[in-house]
Structures are given as C-alpha cells and as structure tokens.
Write a protein that holds these residues in place. Sequence first.
Motif, PDB file in Angstrom:
ATOM      1  N   ASP A  14      25.183  20.500 103.697  1.00 30.64           N
ATOM      2  CA  ASP A  14      23.625  20.347 102.999  1.00 30.64           C
ATOM      3  C   ASP A  14      23.544  20.793 101.595  1.00 30.64           C
ATOM      4  O   ASP A  14      24.168  21.587 101.189  1.00 30.64           O
ATOM      5  N   ALA A  15      22.522  20.168 100.870  1.00 36.26           N
ATOM      6  CA  ALA A  15      22.382  20.541  99.407  1.00 36.26           C
ATOM      7  C   ALA A  15      21.393  21.598  99.581  1.00 36.26           C
ATOM      8  O   ALA A  15      20.216  21.530  99.999  1.00 36.26           O
ATOM      9  N   ILE A  16      21.645  22.383  98.693  1.00 34.82           N
ATOM     10  CA  ILE A  16      20.603  23.650  98.343  1.00 34.82           C
ATOM     11  C   ILE A  16      20.419  23.671  96.808  1.00 34.82           C
ATOM     12  O   ILE A  16      21.356  23.943  96.174  1.00 34.82           O
ATOM     13  N   ALA A  17      19.070  23.631  96.326  1.00 37.11           N
ATOM     14  CA  ALA A  17      18.858  23.579  94.992  1.00 37.11           C
ATOM     15  C   ALA A  17      18.446  25.080  94.437  1.00 37.11           C
ATOM     16  O   ALA A  17      18.046  25.844  95.236  1.00 37.11           O
ATOM     17  N   ILE A  18      18.708  25.168  93.121  1.00 36.57           N
ATOM     18  CA  ILE A  18      18.706  26.657  92.447  1.00 36.57           C
ATOM     19  C   ILE A  18      17.588  26.023  91.066  1.00 36.57           C
ATOM     20  O   ILE A  18      18.193  25.197  90.365  1.00 36.57           O
ATOM     21  N   ASP A  19      16.562  26.602  91.047  1.00 35.00           N
ATOM     22  CA  ASP A  19      15.643  26.217  89.761  1.00 35.00           C
ATOM     23  C   ASP A  19      15.382  27.574  89.261  1.00 35.00           C
ATOM     24  O   ASP A  19      14.259  28.169  89.593  1.00 35.00           O
ATOM     25  N   MET A  20      16.186  28.417  88.669  1.00 35.15           N
ATOM     26  CA  MET A  20      16.125  29.829  88.010  1.00 35.15           C
ATOM     27  C   MET A  20      16.744  29.955  87.029  1.00 35.15           C
ATOM     28  O   MET A  20      17.800  29.119  86.496  1.00 35.15           O
ATOM     29  N   PRO A  21      16.357  30.869  85.908  1.00 32.28           N
ATOM     30  CA  PRO A  21      17.086  31.134  84.797  1.00 32.28           C
ATOM     31  C   PRO A  21      18.484  31.786  85.183  1.00 32.28           C
ATOM     32  O   PRO A  21      18.473  32.329  86.238  1.00 32.28           O
ATOM     33  N   MET A  22      19.263  31.741  84.285  1.00 39.35           N
ATOM     34  CA  MET A  22      20.477  32.364  84.683  1.00 39.35           C
ATOM     35  C   MET A  22      20.376  33.915  84.664  1.00 39.35           C
ATOM     36  O   MET A  22      20.506  34.624  83.339  1.00 39.35           O
ATOM     37  N   THR A  23      20.146  34.509  85.789  1.00 40.43           N
ATOM     38  CA  THR A  23      20.140  35.861  85.948  1.00 40.43           C
ATOM     39  C   THR A  23      21.337  36.581  87.184  1.00 40.43           C
ATOM     40  O   THR A  23      21.667  35.442  87.582  1.00 40.43           O
ATOM     41  N   VAL A  24      21.227  37.704  86.878  1.00 38.40           N
ATOM     42  CA  VAL A  24      22.136  38.209  88.436  1.00 38.40           C
ATOM     43  C   VAL A  24      21.883  37.618  89.710  1.00 38.40           C
ATOM     44  O   VAL A  24      22.716  37.297  90.359  1.00 38.40           O
ATOM     45  N   THR A  25      20.454  37.558  89.964  1.00 44.38           N
ATOM     46  CA  THR A  25      20.042  37.155  91.176  1.00 44.38           C
ATOM     47  C   THR A  25      20.430  35.625  91.340  1.00 44.38           C
ATOM     48  O   THR A  25      20.876  35.189  92.326  1.00 44.38           O
ATOM     49  N   ALA A  26      20.178  34.804  90.443  1.00 41.07           N
ATOM     50  CA  ALA A  26      20.583  33.356  90.255  1.00 41.07           C
ATOM     51  C   ALA A  26      22.328  33.350  90.536  1.00 41.07           C
ATOM     52  O   ALA A  26      22.605  32.276  91.522  1.00 41.07           O
ATOM     53  N   VAL A  27      22.925  33.938  90.071  1.00 40.29           N
ATOM     54  CA  VAL A  27      24.599  34.015  90.208  1.00 40.29           C
ATOM     55  C   VAL A  27      24.733  34.291  91.646  1.00 40.29           C
ATOM     56  O   VAL A  27      25.646  33.578  92.361  1.00 40.29           O
ATOM     57  N   VAL A  28      24.025  35.519  92.253  1.00 37.19           N
ATOM     58  CA  VAL A  28      24.539  35.576  93.681  1.00 37.19           C
ATOM     59  C   VAL A  28      23.969  34.692  94.565  1.00 37.19           C
ATOM     60  O   VAL A  28      24.805  34.452  95.468  1.00 37.19           O
ATOM     61  N   ILE A  29      22.766  33.833  94.161  1.00 38.26           N
ATOM     62  CA  ILE A  29      22.399  32.874  95.076  1.00 38.26           C
ATOM     63  C   ILE A  29      23.296  31.740  95.108  1.00 38.26           C
ATOM     64  O   ILE A  29      23.719  31.044  96.012  1.00 38.26           O
ATOM     65  N   TYR A  30      23.796  31.235  94.041  1.00 41.36           N
ATOM     66  CA  TYR A  30      24.755  30.217  93.557  1.00 41.36           C
ATOM     67  C   TYR A  30      25.877  30.509  94.401  1.00 41.36           C
ATOM     68  O   TYR A  30      26.571  29.658  95.088  1.00 41.36           O
ATOM     69  N   LEU A  31      26.534  31.695  94.425  1.00 37.02           N
ATOM     70  CA  LEU A  31      27.830  31.933  94.828  1.00 37.02           C
ATOM     71  C   LEU A  31      27.542  31.969  96.456  1.00 37.02           C
ATOM     72  O   LEU A  31      28.432  31.802  97.172  1.00 37.02           O
TER      73      LEU A  31
END
Length: 81
Positions: A14-31
């Motif tokens: 499934d596709a999961i989107a991220i619409d966030m600035p590049m922060t540590v939290t966004a990187v954790v979510i991406y990974l």
Amino acid sequence: MVANALDNIFSKGDAIAIDMPMTVTAVVIYLAIVLAGFVVVSIADSFAAQEIAVRLRVSNAKAIFTQDSIVRGGRRFPLYR
C-alpha cells in the motif's frame, strides 16, 4: 513502533504519503514505511492543498502523515484553516 502500527492496519505494498518538512520525525516515519513493506509517497511540505490532493489521488495513498502547522522564519503557519 510506527512500522508495527502500519503493518497492523494496511496491506504490504500500500502507498503511504508523507507531507512533512525534513525533520528527524519525518525520517523515522519514512524509514518505518519502507521497513514495513509499504510504498512511500513523498509530498513537499510547500505544496498547496490542491497539489497535495492530486498526488494523493494519483498514488492511491491509503494514509498520510502530516502536521497541523509549519514554522517558517520563526512564524507558525497553520495548514488547516
């Protein structure tokens, strides 16, 4: 924890989107999305609502990670007015 939560809710691939600035939290979510076997849909946090909607439709994203405001130049800008 994020990967496990996603795995309990969605199906592999499934596709999961991220619409966030590049922060540590966004990187954790991406990974976590990648680790859980899902497709990441990266959306620039500077896009207008209509552009975000287009990317969500095209990708058929099942969920999106976002935030309620963005801080730019020391000022807080709400995203959902």
